[in-house]
Design a protein around this motif. Structure first.
Motif, PDB file in Angstrom:
ATOM      1  N   ILE A 288       0.829  -1.209   0.000  1.00  0.00           N
ATOM      2  CA  ILE A 288       0.000   0.000   0.000  1.00  0.00           C
ATOM      3  C   ILE A 288       0.861   1.257   0.000  1.00  0.00           C
ATOM      4  O   ILE A 288       0.479   2.278  -0.565  1.00  0.00           O
ATOM      5  N   MET A 289       2.026   1.163   0.635  1.00  0.00           N
ATOM      6  CA  MET A 289       2.950   2.288   0.805  1.00  0.00           C
ATOM      7  C   MET A 289       2.343   3.314   1.758  1.00  0.00           C
ATOM      8  O   MET A 289       1.321   3.074   2.354  1.00  0.00           O
ATOM      9  N   GLY A 290       2.982   4.426   1.939  1.00  0.00           N
ATOM     10  CA  GLY A 290       2.500   5.450   2.848  1.00  0.00           C
ATOM     11  C   GLY A 290       3.644   6.055   3.627  1.00  0.00           C
ATOM     12  O   GLY A 290       4.819   5.875   3.287  1.00  0.00           O
ATOM     13  N   TYR A 291       3.274   6.772   4.695  1.00  0.00           N
ATOM     14  CA  TYR A 291       4.258   7.474   5.520  1.00  0.00           C
ATOM     15  C   TYR A 291       4.114   7.064   6.975  1.00  0.00           C
ATOM     16  O   TYR A 291       3.022   6.860   7.471  1.00  0.00           O
ATOM     17  N   GLY A 292       5.242   6.975   7.648  1.00  0.00           N
ATOM     18  CA  GLY A 292       5.252   6.643   9.063  1.00  0.00           C
ATOM     19  C   GLY A 292       5.055   7.883   9.911  1.00  0.00           C
ATOM     20  O   GLY A 292       4.960   9.004   9.405  1.00  0.00           O
ATOM     21  N   ILE A 293       5.043   7.695  11.240  1.00  0.00           N
ATOM     22  CA  ILE A 293       4.849   8.826  12.149  1.00  0.00           C
ATOM     23  C   ILE A 293       6.030   9.783  12.121  1.00  0.00           C
ATOM     24  O   ILE A 293       5.920  10.921  12.539  1.00  0.00           O
ATOM     25  N   CYS A 294       7.159   9.329  11.562  1.00  0.00           N
ATOM     26  CA  CYS A 294       8.343  10.189  11.434  1.00  0.00           C
ATOM     27  C   CYS A 294       8.222  11.136  10.244  1.00  0.00           C
ATOM     28  O   CYS A 294       9.011  12.060  10.100  1.00  0.00           O
TER      29      CYS A 294
END
Length: 133
Positions: free
Chosen positions: A10-16
Motif C-alpha cells: 500500500i505504501m504510505g508514511y510513518g509517524i516520522c
C-alpha cells in the motif's frame, strides 16, 4: 500476505514523516521485540511504537544496535559519580543528546554533556567509586 507485506504494498508514511521503511528500503522483515523499545528508552505506549501495520515499528530493529553501542559510553543510572560540582547519583541518560542528569549530594540537579564528564573523570576516579570524603 502478512500485515507488513500489506503495508509495503500500500505504501504510505510513518509517524516520522518519511516513507515507510518496508516500502522504501527494507528488503526483508527481521524480528522486532519490545526489548528493543525498552533499550531505547521509549514509552511502551502501543500507539507510539507501532507502525501503520499495527506491529512494532521496523525502525526499532535497525536503530537498536546504535543504542546498544552508545549506552556503553554512559555511566549507569543509579551509580554514584563524581562531577565537576561534586558527587552525585546518575538519574537519567539522554543517549541521543549525549547528556547525563545527576542528582548531586546537595539535592540539586545538573545536566552534563557526556564529553564534559569523560574529560573530568579521566582526572578523577571511575563512575563506580564511592564518596570517600
Amino acid at each position: 500476505v502478512g500485515v507488513r507485506d500489506e503495508a509495503r504494498a500500500i505504501m504510505g508514511y510513518g509517524i516520522c514523516g518519511e516513507a515507510l521503511c518496508c516500502a522504501s528500503f527494507l528488503e526483508e522483515f527481521n524480528p522486532v521485540t519490545i526489548r528493543m523499545a525498552k533499550d531505547q528508552g521509549l514509552a511502551l505506549n502501543p500507539s507510539k511504537i507501532s507502525g501503520v501495520c499495527g506491529r512494532l515499528m521496523c525502525c526499532l530493529q535497525y536503530e537498536h544496535g546504535v543504542y546498544k553501542e552508545l549506552v556503553n559510553l554512559f555511566p549507569r543510572v543509579g551509580n554514584r559519580f563524581e562531577t565537576p560540582e561534586g558527587w552525585g547519583k546518575v538519574i537519567k541518560n539522554n543517549i541521543l543528546g549525549k547528556a547525563v542528569t545527576v542528582l548531586l549530594d546537595d539535592e540539586s540537579y545538573m545536566t552534563y554533556h557526556l564529553d564534559e564528564l569523560k574529560t573530568f573523570s579521566k582526572a578523577t576516579s571511575s563512575p563506580d567509586s564511592e564518596n570517600n570524603e
